[in-house]
Design a protein around this motif. Structure first.
Motif, mmCIF file in Angstrom:
data_model
loop_
_atom_site.group_PDB
_atom_site.id
_atom_site.type_symbol
_atom_site.label_atom_id
_atom_site.label_comp_id
_atom_site.label_asym_id
_atom_site.label_seq_id
_atom_site.Cartn_x
_atom_site.Cartn_y
_atom_site.Cartn_z
ATOM 1 N N UNK A 103 5.409 -6.791 -81.748
ATOM 2 C CA UNK A 103 6.033 -5.661 -82.444
ATOM 3 C C UNK A 103 5.176 -5.304 -83.654
ATOM 4 N N UNK A 104 5.402 -4.124 -84.205
ATOM 5 C CA UNK A 104 4.611 -3.681 -85.359
ATOM 6 C C UNK A 104 5.534 -3.170 -86.457
ATOM 7 N N UNK A 105 5.292 -3.626 -87.681
ATOM 8 C CA UNK A 105 6.110 -3.216 -88.825
ATOM 9 C C UNK A 105 5.435 -2.040 -89.533
ATOM 10 N N UNK A 106 6.228 -1.018 -89.824
ATOM 11 C CA UNK A 106 5.685 0.144 -90.557
ATOM 12 C C UNK A 106 5.523 -0.213 -92.034
ATOM 13 N N UNK A 107 4.430 0.234 -92.662
ATOM 14 C CA UNK A 107 4.316 -0.029 -94.099
ATOM 15 C C UNK A 107 5.386 0.758 -94.856
ATOM 16 N N UNK A 108 5.942 0.172 -95.913
ATOM 17 C CA UNK A 108 6.892 0.931 -96.725
ATOM 18 C C UNK A 108 6.082 1.871 -97.609
ATOM 19 N N UNK A 109 6.616 3.087 -97.833
ATOM 20 C CA UNK A 109 5.824 4.038 -98.614
ATOM 21 C C UNK A 109 6.648 4.862 -99.597
ATOM 22 N N UNK A 110 7.974 4.611 -99.639
ATOM 23 C CA UNK A 110 8.775 5.406 -100.579
ATOM 24 C C UNK A 110 9.961 4.582 -101.064
ATOM 25 N N UNK A 111 10.407 4.900 -102.275
ATOM 26 C CA UNK A 111 11.592 4.240 -102.816
ATOM 27 C C UNK A 111 12.813 4.968 -102.277
ATOM 28 N N UNK A 112 13.663 4.259 -101.546
ATOM 29 C CA UNK A 112 14.831 4.922 -100.944
ATOM 30 C C UNK A 112 16.071 4.809 -101.825
ATOM 31 N N UNK A 113 16.063 3.863 -102.767
ATOM 32 C CA UNK A 113 17.212 3.727 -103.665
ATOM 33 C C UNK A 113 16.823 2.938 -104.910
ATOM 34 N N UNK A 445 -8.359 -5.236 -94.975
ATOM 35 C CA UNK A 445 -8.544 -5.930 -96.255
ATOM 36 C C UNK A 445 -8.547 -4.943 -97.422
ATOM 37 N N UNK A 446 -7.727 -3.887 -97.285
ATOM 38 C CA UNK A 446 -7.689 -2.858 -98.330
ATOM 39 C C UNK A 446 -6.246 -2.549 -98.729
ATOM 40 N N UNK A 447 -6.116 -1.831 -99.849
ATOM 41 C CA UNK A 447 -4.804 -1.381 -100.317
ATOM 42 C C UNK A 447 -4.259 -0.348 -99.337
ATOM 43 N N UNK A 448 -3.059 -0.569 -98.858
ATOM 44 C CA UNK A 448 -2.437 0.354 -97.901
ATOM 45 C C UNK A 448 -1.507 1.327 -98.635
ATOM 46 N N UNK A 449 -0.790 0.809 -99.638
ATOM 47 C CA UNK A 449 0.201 1.628 -100.321
ATOM 48 C C UNK A 449 0.404 1.142 -101.754
ATOM 49 N N UNK A 450 0.365 2.067 -102.683
ATOM 50 C CA UNK A 450 0.659 1.738 -104.073
ATOM 51 C C UNK A 450 2.079 2.208 -104.346
ATOM 52 N N UNK A 451 2.924 1.346 -104.898
ATOM 53 C CA UNK A 451 4.330 1.709 -105.092
ATOM 54 C C UNK A 451 4.726 1.579 -106.567
ATOM 55 N N UNK A 452 4.415 2.619 -107.362
ATOM 56 C CA UNK A 452 4.897 2.604 -108.746
ATOM 57 C C UNK A 452 6.368 3.018 -108.750
ATOM 58 N N UNK A 453 7.043 2.851 -109.867
ATOM 59 C CA UNK A 453 8.451 3.259 -109.917
ATOM 60 C C UNK A 453 9.248 2.432 -110.897
ATOM 61 N N UNK A 454 8.964 1.137 -110.943
ATOM 62 C CA UNK A 454 9.661 0.308 -111.932
ATOM 63 C C UNK A 454 9.162 0.666 -113.332
ATOM 64 N N UNK A 455 10.063 0.519 -114.307
ATOM 65 C CA UNK A 455 9.708 0.876 -115.687
ATOM 66 C C UNK A 455 9.091 -0.299 -116.443
ATOM 67 N N UNK A 456 9.083 -1.479 -115.816
ATOM 68 C CA UNK A 456 8.577 -2.675 -116.513
ATOM 69 C C UNK A 456 8.138 -3.712 -115.471
#
Length: 484
Positions: A103-113, A445-456
């Motif tokens: 099976x293959x897992x999709x990379x997460x790419x967005x904050x849903x909540x 061996x590379x960055x797939x997704x950058x997930x900013x969003x947290x304030x700290x």
């Protein structure tokens, strides 16, 4: 970067030998045409293994993945492999085949909540073994259980008198245990959010780790082990509601604890040692020495399978604990194979050691390269990779069998606190003091997704066993859910 394929002379060949990740030879060495690529190698390996169903494999030469034709690979690494082409017959090219998840897992790419609720920093997050529930522990002294469908708080579990430092689900999903800075442990019923019985007391200082006995050894789950700053580890029975074993021999704080698939308990300590305990009487059976400073983190090659027990990405549910125990044993045997369980330790001395504690008290390998303390180590679900997170702002990838260095993932601009794998072992998640999460691709061996969003600062991250969600928590007090 797209690899350019050059036309390869199909009349030339190289003598090749297939090996499994443990180094076991598969069949005799064979001459392969230089225009053979991964697709042809897949066919050959499936045939040699007599697989009824064709399974996916990836191929490695000297820890480098083969993604192009053999001839192109040999041309690219010309100096290294000049003598392999059939001009010279005496050299054999070793090709390691690694099974891939079907099976293959999709990379997460967005904050849903982004879910508020905790009044202080979120210190730990953990999905239940079946991935249907999520729990968090906070500096506000509460444990919260979240409804993943509505993405809202389901239960607020109150009872601790101090920060909740760690939480752990039983692998059958029936219990959730939390440990606090005051040293007490509480058992919760995740179905109701209610406390089961009185607090479990005995530790004199704060709780540093919790690990459950694997469900394939005992179902329903009854026993778990806790480690503490007080220098002891204690085994508790949830049915008897008491401590049944005290593991004391460390001279300083016990920082981490794991319960292995063969029934042994492993404790890492600030006294620089790792101790191995049997669990019928709590006898110390082995001591692993080598680190020059505190041991911060331990991980087992089978850990992901032990954590999820009978549950996998298919979300199958079980009607009895006996059925669950059998399914968990089947999963464990399949994952472990014939090789001994491996243990990795990360330390304040900037190094890691790879051990096979059931075989040898000497380390199998010493892993060096980090420039600061190693904060967290974790084997991939298939056991083929080790990831390490460090205060040097990097995440490093190592071969899970040999301990050989594979790659460094750079991108964080602050210390990396915690890492978590996707269920298919293809993606790695990291959370950092720099307030971001990052998803790394193991193949490229590379960055797939950058997930900013947290304030700290992001203290805790977890990827759900069904692969669909990521949870993160930290200093900004909110819990974030991320989706693909």
């Amino acid at each position: 970067m797209v690899e350019m394929e050059v036309a390869v002379d199909s009349t030339k060949s190289a003598c090749c030998q297939f090996l499994d990740p443990e180094g076991e030879v598969l069949g005799a060495s064979i001459y392969l045409p230089l225009n053979a690529g991964p697709a042809q190698l897949q066919e050959i390996v499936n045939t040699l293994l007599k697989n009824e169903e064709r399974l996916p494999y990836s191929f490695y030469i000297s820890d480098q993945e083969l993604t192009i034709q053999l001839g192109n690979y040999l041309q690219k690494n010309k100096g290294k492999w000049d003598s392999f082409v059939v001009v010279s017959v005496e050299k054999t090219l070793s090709i390691v085949y690694q099974p891939q998840a079907i099976f293959r897992i999709r990379p997460v790419n967005r904050c849903s909540a982004t879910i508020a609720g905790h009044a202080e920093a979120v210190l730990s997050v953990s999905f239940s073994p079946d991935g249907r529930q999520l729990a968090s522990g906070s500096g506000d002294t509460t444990v919260r259980i979240w409804d993943l469908n509505t993405q809202t708080p389901l239960y607020t579990c109150t009872g601790h008198k101090n920060w909740v430092l760690c939480i752990a689900w039983s692998p059958d999903g029936i219990h959730l245990v939390s440990g606090s800075k005051a040293g007490e442990l509480l058992i919760w019923d995740p179905k109701t959010g209610k406390q089961s019985g009185n607090p479990l007391t005995g530790h004199k200082k704060w709780i540093t780790g919790i690990a459950w006995e694997p469900v394939h050894l005992n179902a329903p789950c009854r026993r778990f082990v806790s480690s503490s700053k007080d220098g002891d580890a204690r085994v508790w029975d949830v049915s008897l509601r008491k401590c049944v074993l005290i593991l004391s021999s460390h001279t300083l704080a016990v920082t981490c604890v794991k319960w292995g698939g063969d029934g042994m308990i492993y404790t890492g300590s600030q006294d620089c040692t790792i101790k191995v305990w049997e669990t019928s009487q709590g006898k110390l059976i082995r001591e692993l020495k080598g680190h020059g400073h505190w041991v911060n983190s331990l991980a087992l090659s089978t850990e992901y399978t032990l954590r999820t027990g009978a549950y996998d990405h298919t979300r199958k549910q079980y009607s009895s604990s006996e059925e669950m125990k059998e399914a968990a044993l089947e999963r464990y045997k399949k994952m472990k194979g014939s090789a001994p369980e491996r243990l990795i330790s990360g330390s304040d001395d900037f190094t890691m050691f790879l051990w096979e504690p059931s075989v040898n008290k000497q380390p199998k390998a010493r892993l060096t390269g980090h420039q600061q303390l190693v904060n967290h180590v974790y084997f991939s679900p298939d056991g083929q990779w080790i990831a390490s997170a460090s205060f040097d702002k990097s995440v490093k990838l190592w071969n899970g069998n040999t301990g050989a260095f594979v790659a460094a993932f750079r991108g964080h601009v602050g210390p990396v606190y915690q890492i978590s794998w996707s269920a298919d072992s293809r993606l790695l998640l990291s959370g950092s003091k720099d307030s971001t999460l990052k998803v790394w691709d193991i193949r490229t061996r590379k960055l797939k997704q950058d997930l900013p969003g947290h304030a700290d600062e992001v203290f805790a991250v977890d990827w759900s066993p069904d692969g669909e969600k990521v949870a993160s928590g930290g200093k900004d007090r909110v819990l974030k859910l991320w989706m693909g």
